[in-house]
Structure formats: structure tokens, C-alpha cells
Design a protein around this motif. Sequence first.
Motif, PDB file in Angstrom:
ATOM      1  N   UNK A 193       0.811  -1.175  -0.218  1.00 20.32           N
ATOM      2  CA  UNK A 193       0.126  -0.048   0.028  1.00 20.32           C
ATOM      3  C   UNK A 193       0.910   1.329  -0.134  1.00 20.32           C
ATOM      4  N   UNK A 194       1.970   1.195   0.819  1.00 21.54           N
ATOM      5  CA  UNK A 194       2.889   2.343   0.775  1.00 21.54           C
ATOM      6  C   UNK A 194       3.515   2.674  -0.738  1.00 21.54           C
ATOM      7  N   UNK A 195       3.982   1.441  -1.328  1.00 23.20           N
ATOM      8  CA  UNK A 195       4.470   1.589  -2.605  1.00 23.20           C
ATOM      9  C   UNK A 195       3.529   2.103  -3.682  1.00 23.20           C
ATOM     10  N   UNK A 196       2.096   2.021  -3.631  1.00 16.89           N
ATOM     11  CA  UNK A 196       1.141   2.281  -4.334  1.00 16.89           C
ATOM     12  C   UNK A 196       1.125   3.713  -4.325  1.00 16.89           C
ATOM     13  N   UNK A 197       1.590   4.470  -3.215  1.00 15.31           N
ATOM     14  CA  UNK A 197       1.443   6.047  -3.546  1.00 15.31           C
ATOM     15  C   UNK A 197       2.438   6.352  -4.311  1.00 15.31           C
ATOM     16  N   UNK A 198       3.353   5.711  -4.776  1.00 15.09           N
ATOM     17  CA  UNK A 198       4.403   6.502  -5.856  1.00 15.09           C
ATOM     18  C   UNK A 198       4.569   5.491  -7.160  1.00 15.09           C
ATOM     19  N   UNK A 199       3.950   4.268  -7.099  1.00 15.40           N
ATOM     20  CA  UNK A 199       3.894   3.677  -8.202  1.00 15.40           C
ATOM     21  C   UNK A 199       2.595   3.211  -8.523  1.00 15.40           C
ATOM     22  N   UNK A 200       2.121   2.718  -9.708  1.00 12.27           N
ATOM     23  CA  UNK A 200       0.738   2.282 -10.053  1.00 12.27           C
ATOM     24  C   UNK A 200       0.369   1.116  -9.298  1.00 12.27           C
ATOM     25  N   UNK A 201      -0.664   0.875  -8.671  1.00  9.31           N
ATOM     26  CA  UNK A 201      -1.279  -0.156  -7.966  1.00  9.31           C
ATOM     27  C   UNK A 201      -0.827  -1.500  -8.664  1.00  9.31           C
ATOM     28  N   UNK A 202      -1.487  -1.602  -9.996  1.00 15.30           N
ATOM     29  CA  UNK A 202      -1.255  -2.952 -10.706  1.00 15.30           C
ATOM     30  C   UNK A 202       0.515  -3.071 -10.782  1.00 15.30           C
ATOM     31  N   UNK A 203       1.053  -2.303 -10.934  1.00 15.93           N
ATOM     32  CA  UNK A 203       2.696  -2.744 -11.101  1.00 15.93           C
ATOM     33  C   UNK A 203       3.153  -2.896  -9.930  1.00 15.93           C
ATOM     34  N   UNK A 204       2.802  -2.503  -8.617  1.00 14.91           N
ATOM     35  CA  UNK A 204       3.150  -3.026  -7.475  1.00 14.91           C
ATOM     36  C   UNK A 204       3.233  -4.388  -7.270  1.00 14.91           C
ATOM     37  N   UNK A 205       2.046  -5.086  -7.478  1.00 13.71           N
ATOM     38  CA  UNK A 205       2.061  -6.617  -7.233  1.00 13.71           C
ATOM     39  C   UNK A 205       2.530  -7.199  -8.326  1.00 13.71           C
ATOM     40  N   UNK A 206       2.498  -6.738  -9.762  1.00  6.98           N
ATOM     41  CA  UNK A 206       3.251  -7.259 -10.696  1.00  6.98           C
ATOM     42  C   UNK A 206       4.626  -7.564 -10.625  1.00  6.98           C
ATOM     43  N   UNK A 207       5.393  -6.267 -10.238  1.00  8.32           N
ATOM     44  CA  UNK A 207       6.895  -6.534  -9.972  1.00  8.32           C
ATOM     45  C   UNK A 207       7.103  -7.345  -8.752  1.00  8.32           C
ATOM     46  N   UNK A 208       6.280  -7.309  -7.584  1.00  5.55           N
ATOM     47  CA  UNK A 208       6.546  -8.214  -6.397  1.00  5.55           C
ATOM     48  C   UNK A 208       6.471  -9.636  -6.925  1.00  5.55           C
ATOM     49  N   UNK A 209       5.426  -9.959  -8.107  1.00  8.68           N
ATOM     50  CA  UNK A 209       5.326 -11.313  -8.538  1.00  8.68           C
ATOM     51  C   UNK A 209       6.374 -11.858  -9.598  1.00  8.68           C
ATOM     52  N   UNK A 210       6.922 -10.882 -10.241  1.00 10.02           N
ATOM     53  CA  UNK A 210       8.079 -11.154 -11.420  1.00 10.02           C
ATOM     54  C   UNK A 210       9.353 -11.135 -10.562  1.00 10.02           C
ATOM     55  N   UNK A 211       9.464 -10.503  -9.333  1.00 11.46           N
ATOM     56  CA  UNK A 211      10.574 -10.767  -8.548  1.00 11.46           C
ATOM     57  C   UNK A 211      10.743 -12.155  -8.028  1.00 11.46           C
TER      58      UNK A 211
END
Length: 317
Positions: A193-211
Motif C-alpha cells: 500500500x505504501x509503494x502504491x502511493x508512488x507507483x501504479x497499484x497494478x505494477x506494485x503486485x506485478x513487480x513483486x510477482x516477477x521478482x
Amino acid sequence: MTASSTTSSVRPTSPPRMSAEVRGLALGLLGVAIFAVTLPMTRLAVGTPEAPGMSGVFVAMGRAALAGVLSALLLLAQRAPWPARSDWPALALTAMGVVFGFPLLTSIAMRYVSGVHASVLVGVLPLATAAVGALLHRQRPSAGFWACALLGTGLVVLFALLQSGGTGLSLHLADMLLLAAMACGAMGYAYGGRLSQRMRADRVICWALVLSLPLSLPLAALTWPAAPQSTAAWGALGYVAVFSMWLGFFAWYRGLALGGTVRVSQVQLVQPFLGMLVAVPLLGERLDAMSVGFGLAVMATVLIGRRMPVRAPTAAH
């Protein structure tokens, strides 16, 4: 003044826009509705001790691997920029919480507990998420807010005690795994949720999953079921991969970013009872009047808590 000038001076008023907090709560509720189906679907995939299905490790890593591949394709299609170096530690903590910790622990536990029982224990998640979120964002929830959060959690615990019958609430290994999963989920929700304040919300979970793909993909392959599985089990795995592990977070993280982690997290108080409603037709479990009554009481604490102030951190001078 002419009629034409009078008419031109009157400007149509546009309808008031929904506040960020209300939009955040609405998106949070959508995410919670998607997440509420997760535990019953997981139970359908892993089966019971008498009729085991897929292993808990395969269900957890299979959902992460499939969602990770979908995430990689979406990020490529969007030509998404790489996260900033400073964002990678938070992405790693997000992945530890919601890609590995929560799915692994719940998938292993769900073979041994019913969907209704597990849904009750999810009731501790809003308070845990609010606590982690308040620490991360240095917010100061009012005493009334915490009172509502504690009251809602207390109602859930009381419900579990009453439903346990004369034997009391037995905290066996599956219960401990589920409670540990709630802690992992709270960490992943708060950091995401904190990352979503400066990144698009869909990209937060996408990058976490790709990682997570370098671990989730080989683990899913190594634990692939040797025995044939039912269509229902594969369908349940598809749901937890596409909806629980991926699309649900698009709405959830955006809601946390708009409405604030501490406040929006309290929408999760309705998740146990949504999960129970799903478990009845999906798993053939029973929902009685006590469950409905406690569900209404918990939802009332959410409505009251929403009106309690949550103070932002004071700016330094």
C-alpha cells in the motif's frame, strides 16, 4: 443585461467528485470481496485429510508462478519502467508477505480446517494491517478508531470461541499457521500500500510477482501433482492465481493508496463473513443465525470506525 448574456453567465455545475477516501474504501471493498473467496477456493484445491488434493506448496507456488507470468506479460505490454532502486527492498518485503508467506501458510493449513473456521481467523487481519500501516506511515489513529478496530476483532474472537462448542478454541497447528499467515499478509498489505502511493497499484503486485518468479516457478514445477486432479481443483487454483494473487491486488493496493492503509484496512473486517457465505455453497458447509448476527455486528464496527479521525503525521518545521 441581455437574455443571452444572462444565459451565458450561468455555468452548469458538474456533479461532485467522489472523495479519495470514499474511492479508496470502495476499491478496498472490491479487493476484499475477491480475497474472501480465496480460503474456500484453497480448501477446494488442497482437499481434506480424508480426500487430499493438490499439495499446499504446489497451490501456493502454482498461483504465484501463473500470476507472475501474467504480470511479466502485462509489464512488457505496458512498457513499464523498472522500479527505482530504493523501491526494491519494499517490493521484496511485499513479496515475502503476500506472494510467499500468506499463500504458503494458508494453503498448508486449509487441508485441516473448514472454510468457515479459517474465515473466522481472518478477522485478526484488519487490526494487524492497521498496526503495521500506522507504523510505516507514522499515522496516529484516534482512540475511537482503535476502539472500533479492537471491538471488531474481539467480536471475531468471541465468535470463534462460541463456535468451538464445549471444547474451547483449540489452537492446533493449522490455527497457528493461519495466524502466522495473517501477520505475513499484514506486512505485505502495508508495504504494498505504501509503494502504491508512488507507483501504479497494478505494477506494485506485478513487480513483486516477477521478482518472485525465480523461486515460485521452479517450486511449482517440482511440486506438480503426480496424480490426476479434478476439474474443480484446477478451477480453484485458477481463481486463486488470477483473482486472489493478481487482479484483486490491483483494486486493493489502489484503495490503500487512496484511502490510507489504516482506515481502508478495516474494510477487511467483513472478509470473514463474506468467506463464510462463499463456503456454504462451494464446500457444503453450514451458516447459522449466529454467523449472520456476528457478521452484521462486525460490519457495524466498520461503519462506525470509518467516521473516527486518523491523524496524519505532523510535518517537521
